[in-house]
Design a protein around this motif. Structure first.
Motif, short mmCIF file in Angstrom:
data_model
loop_
_atom_site.label_atom_id
_atom_site.label_comp_id
_atom_site.label_asym_id
_atom_site.label_seq_id
_atom_site.Cartn_x
_atom_site.Cartn_y
_atom_site.Cartn_z
N ILE A 42 -1.18 -9.27 10.94
CA ILE A 42 -0.68 -8.47 9.83
C ILE A 42 0.59 -7.77 10.30
O ILE A 42 0.57 -7.05 11.30
N GLU A 43 1.67 -7.98 9.60
CA GLU A 43 2.92 -7.26 9.88
C GLU A 43 3.04 -6.12 8.89
O GLU A 43 2.95 -6.35 7.68
N VAL A 44 3.22 -4.92 9.39
CA VAL A 44 3.37 -3.73 8.54
C VAL A 44 4.83 -3.33 8.54
O VAL A 44 5.42 -3.11 9.59
N ARG A 45 5.39 -3.25 7.35
CA ARG A 45 6.81 -2.94 7.27
C ARG A 45 7.04 -1.92 6.15
O ARG A 45 6.61 -2.13 5.02
N PRO A 46 7.73 -0.80 6.45
CA PRO A 46 8.04 0.17 5.40
C PRO A 46 8.95 -0.47 4.35
O PRO A 46 9.82 -1.28 4.68
N VAL A 47 8.72 -0.10 3.11
CA VAL A 47 9.56 -0.59 2.02
C VAL A 47 10.75 0.34 1.89
O VAL A 47 10.60 1.56 1.82
N ILE A 67 0.83 -1.20 0.00
CA ILE A 67 0.00 0.00 0.00
C ILE A 67 0.87 1.26 0.00
O ILE A 67 2.01 1.23 0.43
N ASP A 68 0.29 2.32 -0.49
CA ASP A 68 0.94 3.63 -0.48
C ASP A 68 0.26 4.44 0.61
O ASP A 68 -0.96 4.65 0.56
N ALA A 69 1.01 4.86 1.60
CA ALA A 69 0.46 5.63 2.72
C ALA A 69 1.40 6.78 3.04
O ALA A 69 2.60 6.69 2.82
N LYS A 70 0.85 7.85 3.61
CA LYS A 70 1.68 9.02 3.90
C LYS A 70 2.62 8.78 5.08
O LYS A 70 3.67 9.38 5.17
N ASP A 71 2.21 7.86 6.01
CA ASP A 71 3.06 7.55 7.16
C ASP A 71 2.62 6.23 7.78
O ASP A 71 1.65 5.60 7.32
N LEU A 72 3.33 5.81 8.83
CA LEU A 72 3.04 4.52 9.46
C LEU A 72 1.63 4.48 10.03
O LEU A 72 0.94 3.45 9.95
N ASN A 73 1.17 5.58 10.60
CA ASN A 73 -0.18 5.60 11.17
C ASN A 73 -1.25 5.33 10.11
O ASN A 73 -2.19 4.58 10.36
N GLU A 74 -1.09 5.94 8.94
CA GLU A 74 -2.04 5.68 7.87
C GLU A 74 -1.92 4.23 7.38
O GLU A 74 -2.93 3.57 7.10
N ALA A 75 -0.69 3.71 7.31
CA ALA A 75 -0.50 2.31 6.90
C ALA A 75 -1.16 1.37 7.91
O ALA A 75 -1.82 0.39 7.53
N ILE A 76 -1.01 1.65 9.20
CA ILE A 76 -1.64 0.83 10.24
C ILE A 76 -3.16 0.90 10.13
O ILE A 76 -3.86 -0.10 10.30
N HIS A 77 -3.67 2.08 9.85
CA HIS A 77 -5.11 2.23 9.68
C HIS A 77 -5.63 1.27 8.62
O HIS A 77 -6.59 0.54 8.83
N TRP A 78 -4.97 1.28 7.44
CA TRP A 78 -5.43 0.41 6.35
C TRP A 78 -5.13 -1.05 6.64
O TRP A 78 -5.93 -1.93 6.33
N ALA A 79 -3.99 -1.34 7.25
CA ALA A 79 -3.63 -2.73 7.57
C ALA A 79 -4.61 -3.33 8.58
O ALA A 79 -4.92 -4.52 8.51
N SER A 80 -5.09 -2.53 9.50
CA SER A 80 -6.01 -3.06 10.52
C SER A 80 -7.35 -3.45 9.91
O SER A 80 -8.13 -4.16 10.54
N ARG A 81 -7.59 -3.02 8.69
CA ARG A 81 -8.85 -3.35 8.01
C ARG A 81 -8.71 -4.53 7.05
O ARG A 81 -9.68 -4.93 6.41
#
Length: 120
Positions: free
Chosen positions: A100-105, A77-91
């Motif tokens: 779900i593991e969220v990791r910056p590329v 996913i493309d997100a502005k920051d980790l918080n936005e990535a977590i928001h989408w990952a939690s869904r």
């Protein structure tokens, strides 16, 4: 910034979330402008692990490590920051059955690769 959301599930939970639910989530993500890619993986018994030690390549059937959960798929996913990535990952629908593991590329600077290929 791109974030890879790795979906981990226990083997007995691999088919708990119907594909159509995951497709609907991907469409929602696409509609929001955050979708880059998503794909499900085959079970770990179809995996091959590659290791190179002292110049020798070895292949091992199966995953790298023994765990209760296995990598089942991903969303990029493309997100502005980790918080936005977590928001989408939690869904992500399989989060209800696994994790779900969220990791910056990490962006790679490939400009030096072009100079190497031009020199060779």
């Amino acid at each position: 910034m791109n974030y890879l959301c790795l979906v981990y599930l226990a083997p007995d939970q691999l088919h708990s979330c119907p594909d159509k639910v995951c497709f609907a989530y991907a469409e929602e993500l696409r509609g929001s402008g955050h979708f880059v890619a998503a794909q499900a993986l085959q079970p770990v018994d179809s995996a091959t692990t590659i290791r190179i030690r002292n110049g020798q390549t070895s292949l091992t059937d199966g995953p790298f490590a023994e765990t209760k959960e296995q990598l089942a798929g991903f969303y990029l996913i493309d997100a502005k920051d980790l918080n936005e990535a977590i928001h989408w990952a939690s869904r992500i629908p399989p989060a209800r059955y696994g994790s779900i593991e969220v990791r910056p590329v990490r962006e790679l600077d490939l400009s030096s690769l072009a100079s190497v290929s031009n020199a060779g």
